[in-house]
Design a protein around this motif. Structure first.
Motif, PDB file in Angstrom:
ATOM      1  N   ILE A   1     -13.564   2.842  -8.003  1.00 21.01           N
ATOM      2  CA  ILE A   1     -12.532   3.887  -8.033  1.00 21.01           C
ATOM      3  C   ILE A   1     -11.183   3.243  -8.347  1.00 21.01           C
ATOM      4  N   LEU A   2     -10.579   3.695  -9.431  1.00 20.59           N
ATOM      5  CA  LEU A   2      -9.268   3.181  -9.840  1.00 20.59           C
ATOM      6  C   LEU A   2      -8.200   4.227  -9.551  1.00 20.59           C
ATOM      7  N   LEU A   3      -7.052   3.751  -9.126  1.00 23.49           N
ATOM      8  CA  LEU A   3      -5.936   4.641  -8.804  1.00 23.49           C
ATOM      9  C   LEU A   3      -4.966   4.677  -9.972  1.00 23.49           C
ATOM     10  N   PRO A   4      -4.607   5.870 -10.442  1.00 24.49           N
ATOM     11  CA  PRO A   4      -3.725   5.973 -11.607  1.00 24.49           C
ATOM     12  C   PRO A   4      -2.346   5.398 -11.328  1.00 24.49           C
ATOM     13  N   GLY A   5      -1.701   5.008 -12.396  1.00 19.59           N
ATOM     14  CA  GLY A   5      -0.357   4.428 -12.274  1.00 19.59           C
ATOM     15  C   GLY A   5      -0.436   2.920 -12.356  1.00 19.59           C
ATOM     16  N   GLU A   6      -0.857   2.294 -11.257  1.00 17.39           N
ATOM     17  CA  GLU A   6      -0.968   0.834 -11.233  1.00 17.39           C
ATOM     18  C   GLU A   6      -2.371   0.378 -11.631  1.00 17.39           C
ATOM     19  N   TRP A   7      -3.327   1.295 -11.691  1.00 21.17           N
ATOM     20  CA  TRP A   7      -4.704   1.019 -12.075  1.00 21.17           C
ATOM     21  C   TRP A   7      -5.345  -0.038 -11.187  1.00 21.17           C
ATOM     22  N   LEU A   8      -5.094   0.066  -9.904  1.00 22.63           N
ATOM     23  CA  LEU A   8      -5.681  -0.847  -8.935  1.00 22.63           C
ATOM     24  C   LEU A   8      -6.949  -0.252  -8.357  1.00 22.63           C
ATOM     25  N   GLU A   9      -7.853  -1.131  -7.902  1.00 18.75           N
ATOM     26  CA  GLU A   9      -9.050  -0.661  -7.215  1.00 18.75           C
ATOM     27  C   GLU A   9      -8.651  -0.076  -5.870  1.00 18.75           C
ATOM     28  N   MET A  10      -9.405   0.916  -5.435  1.00 13.12           N
ATOM     29  CA  MET A  10      -9.124   1.522  -4.137  1.00 13.12           C
ATOM     30  C   MET A  10      -9.510   0.553  -3.027  1.00 13.12           C
ATOM     31  N   GLU A  11      -8.758   0.589  -1.953  1.00 11.69           N
ATOM     32  CA  GLU A  11      -9.023  -0.250  -0.790  1.00 11.69           C
ATOM     33  C   GLU A  11      -9.316   0.629   0.416  1.00 11.69           C
ATOM     34  N   PRO A  12     -10.031   0.089   1.412  1.00 10.72           N
ATOM     35  CA  PRO A  12     -10.245   0.862   2.644  1.00 10.72           C
ATOM     36  C   PRO A  12      -8.912   1.243   3.277  1.00 10.72           C
ATOM     37  N   LEU A  13      -8.890   2.397   3.923  1.00 10.12           N
ATOM     38  CA  LEU A  13      -7.666   2.889   4.573  1.00 10.12           C
ATOM     39  C   LEU A  13      -7.809   2.714   6.077  1.00 10.12           C
ATOM     40  N   THR A  14      -7.059   1.782   6.615  1.00  6.38           N
ATOM     41  CA  THR A  14      -7.044   1.561   8.061  1.00  6.38           C
ATOM     42  C   THR A  14      -5.599   1.404   8.510  1.00  6.38           C
ATOM     43  N   LYS A  15      -5.390   1.494   9.811  1.00  9.10           N
ATOM     44  CA  LYS A  15      -4.031   1.329  10.344  1.00  9.10           C
ATOM     45  C   LYS A  15      -3.558  -0.116  10.251  1.00  9.10           C
ATOM     46  N   GLU A  16      -4.486  -1.039   9.985  1.00  7.94           N
ATOM     47  CA  GLU A  16      -4.122  -2.452   9.852  1.00  7.94           C
ATOM     48  C   GLU A  16      -3.817  -2.830   8.406  1.00  7.94           C
ATOM     49  N   SER A  17      -4.132  -1.956   7.446  1.00 10.68           N
ATOM     50  CA  SER A  17      -3.919  -2.299   6.038  1.00 10.68           C
ATOM     51  C   SER A  17      -2.419  -2.373   5.736  1.00 10.68           C
ATOM     52  N   LYS A  18      -2.094  -3.218   4.764  1.00 15.37           N
ATOM     53  CA  LYS A  18      -0.690  -3.469   4.428  1.00 15.37           C
ATOM     54  C   LYS A  18       0.024  -2.190   3.974  1.00 15.37           C
ATOM     55  N   SER A  19      -0.639  -1.411   3.106  1.00 19.43           N
ATOM     56  CA  SER A  19       0.014  -0.207   2.580  1.00 19.43           C
ATOM     57  C   SER A  19       0.270   0.823   3.684  1.00 19.43           C
ATOM     58  N   TYR A  20      -0.632   0.893   4.670  1.00 18.04           N
ATOM     59  CA  TYR A  20      -0.416   1.814   5.782  1.00 18.04           C
ATOM     60  C   TYR A  20       0.796   1.378   6.605  1.00 18.04           C
ATOM     61  N   ARG A  21       0.892   0.074   6.881  1.00 18.54           N
ATOM     62  CA  ARG A  21       2.016  -0.425   7.681  1.00 18.54           C
ATOM     63  C   ARG A  21       3.348  -0.238   6.959  1.00 18.54           C
ATOM     64  N   VAL A  22       3.331  -0.397   5.633  1.00 22.87           N
ATOM     65  CA  VAL A  22       4.560  -0.183   4.857  1.00 22.87           C
ATOM     66  C   VAL A  22       5.036   1.258   5.007  1.00 22.87           C
ATOM     67  N   VAL A  23       4.100   2.216   4.891  1.00 23.53           N
ATOM     68  CA  VAL A  23       4.465   3.621   5.056  1.00 23.53           C
ATOM     69  C   VAL A  23       4.911   3.903   6.482  1.00 23.53           C
ATOM     70  N   ASN A  24       4.196   3.343   7.458  1.00 23.31           N
ATOM     71  CA  ASN A  24       4.505   3.571   8.868  1.00 23.31           C
ATOM     72  C   ASN A  24       5.923   3.133   9.203  1.00 23.31           C
ATOM     73  N   TRP A  25       6.261   1.892   8.894  1.00 20.56           N
ATOM     74  CA  TRP A  25       7.604   1.381   9.209  1.00 20.56           C
ATOM     75  C   TRP A  25       8.643   1.907   8.224  1.00 20.56           C
ATOM     76  N   GLY A  26       8.218   2.140   6.988  1.00 21.74           N
ATOM     77  CA  GLY A  26       9.137   2.695   6.001  1.00 21.74           C
ATOM     78  C   GLY A  26       9.604   4.089   6.353  1.00 21.74           C
ATOM     79  N   THR A  27       8.744   4.849   7.061  1.00 22.80           N
ATOM     80  CA  THR A  27       9.116   6.196   7.493  1.00 22.80           C
ATOM     81  C   THR A  27      10.310   6.137   8.435  1.00 22.80           C
ATOM     82  N   TYR A  28      10.239   5.259   9.414  1.00 23.74           N
ATOM     83  CA  TYR A  28      11.358   5.131  10.357  1.00 23.74           C
ATOM     84  C   TYR A  28      12.631   4.696   9.640  1.00 23.74           C
TER      85      TYR A  28
END
Length: 199
Positions: A46-73
């Motif tokens: 599964i490729l994600l449009p835009g950056e054309w990266l492979e999809m990664e598992p979604l967990t609370k420990e994943s880097k992208s989740y933490r970026v959104v979590n702290w970025g929200t604040y």
């Protein structure tokens, strides 16, 4: 009057940011029950449009989740500071376009890279959970020469664009790219079993 309008827009922006974080948190919690993808092979197909990266598992420990979590604040704090400065000074009248520009930059700064999961009772698409009752149908398009996505990435060429039609949504969620026939067949089988038909 302009102050009241700007205040309402800022409050809507803060609501949007907090809701996005809530949706992502819910998606991370429910993606552990996913029927698809599970294996490394399924994630990499599964490729994600835009950056054309492979999809990664979604967990609370994943880097992208933490970026959104702290970025929200951080985004909420920046929006509140910008709002206070604009309301306490006369910048709103003289620097409206620059203020609006900063506002939209802050709003769009925290984006998860995207995802797609099939769950027992719905799907997750780009960090948003949709129950089966909201999914009208799915559409697949072969990415061949003259397709709008052809040539943007080698792995996407001759793959499939998979998109979903969600009920009562003016702005439809984005799409994902499925790299090969085998994985598309597995996805179709699971969606058909869920009662989600192809168009």
């Amino acid at each position: 009057m302009l102050d009241v309008f700007f205040l309402l827009v800022f409050l809507l922006g803060i609501y949007f940011i907090l809701r996005y974080r809530f949706n992502l948190k819910k998606a991370a919690e429910t993606s552990t029950d996913a029927l698809y993808p599970k294996s490394k092979e399924e994630f990499s197909s599964i490729l994600l449009p835009g950056e054309w990266l492979e999809m990664e598992p979604l967990t609370k420990e994943s880097k992208s989740y933490r970026v959104v979590n702290w970025g929200t604040y951080g985004s909420v704090i920046l929006l509140v500071i910008l709002l206070v400065v604009l309301l306490a000074t006369d910048w709103l009248d003289s620097l409206f376009s620059i203020s609006a520009y900063f506002f939209f930059i802050i709003l769009s700064a925290i984006r998860h890279r995207g995802n797609f999961f099939i769950l027992p009772k719905g799907i997750i698409l780009n960090a948003r959970y949709y129950p089966l009752s909201e999914v009208k149908h799915y559409e697949t398009e072969k990415i061949i020469r003259w397709h709008e996505l052809y040539g943007l990435d080698e792995r996407a060429d001759n793959g499939y664009k998979l998109s979903f039609k969600i009920r009562n949504k003016v702005i439809q969620p984005n799409y994902v790219i499925v790299e090969n026939d085998e994985q598309l067949g597995r996805i179709r089988d699971l969606l058909d079993k869920q009662g989600i038909t192809g168009a």
